[in-house]
Design a protein around this motif. Structure first.
Motif, PDB file in Angstrom:
ATOM      1  N   VAL A  86       4.383  28.822 -18.813  1.00  0.00           N
ATOM      2  CA  VAL A  86       5.726  28.450 -19.291  1.00  0.00           C
ATOM      3  C   VAL A  86       6.848  29.034 -18.436  1.00  0.00           C
ATOM      4  CG1 VAL A  86       7.263  28.317 -21.273  1.00  0.00           C
ATOM      5  CG2 VAL A  86       4.792  28.115 -21.610  1.00  0.00           C
ATOM      6  N   PRO A  87       6.849  30.323 -18.091  1.00  0.00           N
ATOM      7  CA  PRO A  87       7.963  30.810 -17.256  1.00  0.00           C
ATOM      8  C   PRO A  87       8.026  30.107 -15.903  1.00  0.00           C
ATOM      9  CG  PRO A  87       6.826  32.650 -18.299  1.00  0.00           C
ATOM     10  CD  PRO A  87       5.981  31.432 -18.538  1.00  0.00           C
ATOM     11  N   GLY A  88       6.871  29.770 -15.353  1.00  0.00           N
ATOM     12  CA  GLY A  88       6.863  29.018 -14.101  1.00  0.00           C
ATOM     13  C   GLY A  88       7.468  27.636 -14.280  1.00  0.00           C
ATOM     14  N   MET A  89       7.219  27.012 -15.429  1.00  0.00           N
ATOM     15  CA  MET A  89       7.842  25.718 -15.696  1.00  0.00           C
ATOM     16  C   MET A  89       9.360  25.856 -15.797  1.00  0.00           C
ATOM     17  SD  MET A  89       5.229  23.993 -18.480  1.00  0.00           S
ATOM     18  CE  MET A  89       5.981  22.340 -18.325  1.00  0.00           C
ATOM     19  N   MET A  90       9.793  26.939 -16.431  1.00  0.00           N
ATOM     20  CA  MET A  90      11.240  27.164 -16.543  1.00  0.00           C
ATOM     21  C   MET A  90      11.849  27.322 -15.156  1.00  0.00           C
ATOM     22  SD  MET A  90      10.957  29.743 -19.797  1.00  0.00           S
ATOM     23  CE  MET A  90      12.699  30.018 -20.156  1.00  0.00           C
ATOM     24  N   SER A  91      11.155  28.045 -14.311  1.00  0.00           N
ATOM     25  CA  SER A  91      11.644  28.227 -12.948  1.00  0.00           C
ATOM     26  C   SER A  91      11.698  26.884 -12.220  1.00  0.00           C
ATOM     27  CB  SER A  91      10.730  29.210 -12.200  1.00  0.00           C
ATOM     28  OG  SER A  91      11.062  29.260 -10.839  1.00  0.00           O
ATOM     29  N   SER A  92      10.650  26.094 -12.365  1.00  0.00           N
ATOM     30  CA  SER A  92      10.609  24.799 -11.666  1.00  0.00           C
ATOM     31  C   SER A  92      11.708  23.870 -12.166  1.00  0.00           C
ATOM     32  CB  SER A  92       9.241  24.126 -11.866  1.00  0.00           C
ATOM     33  OG  SER A  92       8.240  24.867 -11.206  1.00  0.00           O
ATOM     34  N   THR A  93      11.933  23.889 -13.463  1.00  0.00           N
ATOM     35  CA  THR A  93      12.973  23.016 -14.014  1.00  0.00           C
ATOM     36  C   THR A  93      14.352  23.455 -13.539  1.00  0.00           C
ATOM     37  OG1 THR A  93      11.608  22.541 -15.940  1.00  0.00           O
ATOM     38  CG2 THR A  93      13.966  22.134 -16.164  1.00  0.00           C
ATOM     39  N   ALA A  94      14.578  24.757 -13.594  1.00  0.00           N
ATOM     40  CA  ALA A  94      15.880  25.267 -13.138  1.00  0.00           C
ATOM     41  C   ALA A  94      16.083  24.942 -11.661  1.00  0.00           C
ATOM     42  CB  ALA A  94      15.960  26.766 -13.375  1.00  0.00           C
ATOM     43  N   ARG A  95      15.031  25.135 -10.875  1.00  0.00           N
ATOM     44  CA  ARG A  95      15.120  24.874  -9.451  1.00  0.00           C
ATOM     45  C   ARG A  95      15.331  23.383  -9.186  1.00  0.00           C
ATOM     46  NH1 ARG A  95      17.210  26.915  -5.214  1.00  0.00           N
ATOM     47  NH2 ARG A  95      16.067  26.679  -3.269  1.00  0.00           N
ATOM     48  N   ALA A  96      14.620  22.573  -9.918  1.00  0.00           N
ATOM     49  CA  ALA A  96      14.776  21.126  -9.727  1.00  0.00           C
ATOM     50  C   ALA A  96      16.205  20.693 -10.029  1.00  0.00           C
ATOM     51  CB  ALA A  96      13.783  20.360 -10.601  1.00  0.00           C
ATOM     52  N   LEU A  97      16.797  21.293 -11.042  1.00  0.00           N
ATOM     53  CA  LEU A  97      18.176  20.921 -11.368  1.00  0.00           C
ATOM     54  C   LEU A  97      19.127  21.328 -10.246  1.00  0.00           C
ATOM     55  CD1 LEU A  97      18.231  21.672 -15.187  1.00  0.00           C
ATOM     56  CD2 LEU A  97      18.832  19.492 -14.120  1.00  0.00           C
ATOM     57  N   SER A  98      18.931  22.515  -9.698  1.00  0.00           N
ATOM     58  CA  SER A  98      19.871  22.912  -8.646  1.00  0.00           C
ATOM     59  C   SER A  98      19.629  22.117  -7.363  1.00  0.00           C
ATOM     60  CB  SER A  98      19.851  24.423  -8.406  1.00  0.00           C
ATOM     61  OG  SER A  98      18.598  24.834  -7.936  1.00  0.00           O
ATOM     62  N   LEU A  99      18.365  21.857  -7.054  1.00  0.00           N
ATOM     63  CA  LEU A  99      18.090  21.040  -5.868  1.00  0.00           C
ATOM     64  C   LEU A  99      18.536  19.591  -6.080  1.00  0.00           C
ATOM     65  CD1 LEU A  99      14.542  22.307  -4.740  1.00  0.00           C
ATOM     66  CD2 LEU A  99      16.785  23.010  -3.890  1.00  0.00           C
TER      67      LEU A  99
END
Lengths: 354, 354, 354, 354
Positions: free
Chosen positions: A325-338
């Motif tokens: 789950v924390p990795g998913m949060m990181s990926s989602t946050a990163r995807a939004l900024s990218l």
């Protein structure tokens, strides 16, 4: 657990979200633990479940506490989680007779799940902001270029003429849906965990007052009792995270396809360079969005495997949640900024014109 | 990309393998890059593809090279990978006229995939060692306790009497199978990548000599040409990694079930403590083995999604590999060391006796 | 379990392989069961483990046996598998005193796993044939069109000029690799299961002779003992199945991208029609290849979840295998036949040219 | 696509839900198609978008239509979906000049997605009923046995004494949560699809009236426009399906663990028999619940892969949905009925007591 994409500075900065990483850092988690214990002490003192004197002594210790992180790390292999040693250290600092009032009637899962909820609270705040930002960028994109012609394509084939605005509309819709869904989800995931050793904290006298007090102080909501083994809120949140990356993955794939020579339907601010072919401008951000979407989709399947959570606490299922789950949060946050960077960097979009 | 289990010291030390993490560190990867370029320079100079003078100048620069890692990290978002900036920096150090001989006819994927192969080479060496160690521990366990009675159980139900040795045999068999499989796989994954921009390095004169020379110098094997987009070797290796964790997950689940009060068929050296229930001895390692197995199984599915690798190089598919395979290697390495610790820490095993 | 793609004739015929479906039909499975029992009777009679008289009576019954399938289906919910009722019915037919020699010392898993191995044996024969056919078609394609120019593309961007033959080479390589891998895998998966109730059939006198005899008669190989809970062979086979669909998924994605108007690098024999846009020719087969690849990749993750197979037999893990592996076999077989159709139906390929 | 668990009567009846299978049968889907077309004709005639005369002729044909299913099946391989041939056949029946009013301005995805929504509508009705039934059974179980003592277990270890009611409470909570979540989800998934060839049906005059009329007649809701490529509703629904099986998987795993000899905390009505060990009573239903949960978790990951749905329609992503979602619905429905049977068949539950 993936050193290449987590800590190797030749790869990780592309894929990792700094804000999420910081929010799940050792020091922030310790601060969450401390906040949980302080709120618990207050709540239990308010109802007389522990004495004011003991509570004060414990709180003072918590306030000034600097844990021996190495010692905690060393205990992980036997304890499976950091709380027992954290509690031992704090109890040692507090000393008798006050220490007996510390961590009273709660369990490791209460503090870990609650600290996870606190991290969600802060990260969701930021995700909300980023969703609003990308929606604004999509609106701007549509304003600027929406009237440009674009060949609608179905099954990868040219279908009918349409406009850029019509291609952008579903991109925006998925972000708007995500924004609206998150508002509904936040109270379900930013939720206090207070269950006690086997989930029966509700049998502690005035336990409801404790929960109310703690939730208020920690800015969390209260669910219907504890969620030690009933993890549908975690699953739902993970589903949401993957829905966001899925939506952005579609944006990325569409833009990647539009950037192909021969199609030439988008001009990007900065495509990546190639070590072998300096003339190329690679749609790197577009591709990374797809990869992050694929990645989260796979992790979601694992979060759901962790729903089969045996008895009153499953070390197997719970550990699997931590790994996903924390990795998913990181990926989602990163995807939004990218995604934001990709969209706002579009110089032109639409079928070749002028 | 998962900060909780990668870098947070309250969780990561349980789940992360230090050796794999170190092998995928920034400095080791830079060393791999340098080794690749040096081997390429040698190989191309040997055949006269580049001049000895140029090669010498380049090699001297590579030998003394300390890259500006921050600058590489900054370029990731536009380049999607570290090689272009790494090459730019080195070319700047080398300077004209020699720099034109540097990184000649190769592409980012050659250097990244080859450095991945070098990491595999070293990690597989260690995995071999750990497999041998756990097999030895299982043999020892069987020697010591193998004659103890144990109720064979099928579908979670008591079936027929058997012995501890008979329960251990399939545990050992899966490790022995993995050891034997790895020997066959190593030449398929520890393999030089030398394809050039679109996979046509074989058209470079004496390219075969280059490959031979480089493979020898880097202690890698040579496949049938390049594997830029044909990733079945990566998929097969990932399958193997998950097979190992699956086998260890079975060991973990069996031991966890044996450790239940009421079954009492195993006594562990050190069970974990509980923050709420000091009397408990939790079979933490057993549970973590299951979680690592579940995790790798999920990542394997993603590695196979990445087989659909379009055209001559897919940023999407390749990036997804980075997000999955090194983490699987870490999980497998960690599962082996935890499994070893679990097995060698068994104090007694078998149905309650004496 | 998916009615839409299994039995609904508006969808299933696109995605289902008739040959695999037939091989896993009720009647074929019953024939496998009967073959297993007949071979077991022979083998046990040869060594005197059962009497010739009993064996003859049992074999006669097996030969003429028509099971009451409805009764077997009815028992599934309580037994979890068809064998107990199958055995009960046959024993009733055989009658005392011979029936006691029937199904002696074996268990349901022996017969089910062996019948799965028999289905693999026949299906692998066909998969081999289809792999050879698609390789031949790719060779023919390369012969006819290989010299055509094609823009090599990396990261979805035009990179360097190459030829059609150079695009086809990795397509062929993945099929050739799969063909070669299958030859090595067949003896590992087409393997007799003979373990007895808790995997200890090897303690039956002359058990090795039984296995030799049965394997010969059933055209299966013999592994190192039973594989009741050590399922790495199943995992490896599933990995192979997904490797094939992954390779074909790449072919499909490449062709789908080449078929885009604007790229126009392939002309297909028959693209699909559209209910709304009769002018379109959709690259349906290309897309289905990608979907089948994605599907198998996901199922593979589940097959590996099933490696965590507790104790001497796991109903959970084993049932999960049933839900995944035969479907993967169907998808792989279907992908091969659709891929063959796609490739052999290419009318022209290469960058737009006279 | 999995013949073993879909159509082989020796396995499928355990894992397949008859009601879901019937609802996705060929004839029911044809009926859905006909209903969609009839509703479209009415809606378009009401606003004068097509003439009353044409509409009447078309409706008459639809009403009496018996499609040539074989011909549709034959076209699948070229069309990728059944609608083009279905429409061709109906247009041929209608004949000129009326046929031009048939299927006006809509596309295959409108009819297929809407028919999927209709199936969801009916199946959700049944899932609601089954959720209510299992909740009632859990309540009854708690009433009857809730006061029995039970050892609370965390990390598979005996933790603290509790009661059966306290074990059942989270089982019930996950079902109650699912019931409540479904009510909120139904309007999001039982939703009309009306987008036209590239998703622009809203530009058809009075399109909103068409949607209103059709939704009313088909008992579907109206979303915010079309959902051709924005599939978050499908993903959310799949998440819900897997949440239900996950919750039931936990029930199954708990009961399986309670049924172990040595724990003896549950007595089941009918455990399965064994072909080798007649004394065993296998907790078959409990195990199947876990397998169905694992299975759905894996499919969910694939449904999310299908969110990356390129351009205006992706044959790849959409086909992947077909391969996953109906199977998940079947697994969820089946898990509910098996769970109900398991729970209502409990003869005693709680730690061993008189």
């Amino acid at each position: 657990m993936n050193p290449l994409t987590s800590t190797n500075r030749l790869f990780a900065p592309l894929l990792t979200d700094d804000l999420v990483a910081e929010r799940f850092s050792t020091s922030r988690t310790i601060a969450d633990f401390n906040a949980f214990e302080a709120a618990l002490l207050d709540a239990q003192a308010e109802t007389g479940h522990i004495s004011e004197t003991n509570a004060a002594a414990c709180k003072e210790a918590v306030k000034q506490f600097t844990p021996d992180i190495d010692a905690i790390a060393d205990c992980l292999i036997s304890d499976g989680l950091p709380v027992p040693e954290y509690v031992r250290q704090l109890k040692a600092v507090i000393g008798a007779p006050h220490a007996s009032a510390f961590h009273r009637d709660v369990t490791s899962q209460d503090i870990i799940d609650s600290s996870f909820a606190m991290a969600c609270r802060d990260i969701n705040h930021e995700l909300t902001r980023r969703l609003e930002a990308i929606i604004a960028s999509l609106d701007l994109l549509s304003e600027r270029f929406g009237a440009n012609p674009l060949t609608g394509r179905t099954r990868m084939q040219a279908a009918l003429p349409m406009t850029v605005a019509q291609r952008i509309a579903p991109w925006r819709a998925s972000m708007a849906q995500a924004l609206s869904d998150l508002a509904g989800l936040r109270p379900q995931i930013e939720v206090l965990q207070l269950g006690g050793p086997v989930g029966l904290y509700h049998e502690v006298p005035q336990s409801n007052d404790h929960a109310q007090s703690m939730a208020k102080s920690l800015d969390l909501s209260i669910g219907e009792g504890q969620w030690h083994t009933q993890r549908s809120n975690v699953a739902k949140y993970a589903n949401w995270l993957s829905q966001v990356t899925g939506g952005l993955g579609k944006v990325g794939l569409d833009i990647g396809l539009m950037a192909q020579q021969g199609i030439n339907a988008v001009t990007l601010a900065d495509g990546g360079s190639s070590s072998a072919m300096p003339h190329k401008r690679n749609p790197v951000l577009a591709e990374v969005l797809v990869a992050l979407a694929n990645h989260n989709a796979g992790q979601l399947g694992l979060v759901h495997q962790a729903l089969v959570h045996e008895q009153e606490r499953s070390g197997m299922a719970w550990t699997l949640e931590w790994m996903t789950v924390p990795g998913m949060m990181s990926s989602t946050a990163r995807a939004l900024s990218l995604g934001q960077k990709l969209v706002s960097g579009i110089k032109d979009i639409g079928d070749p014109h002028q």
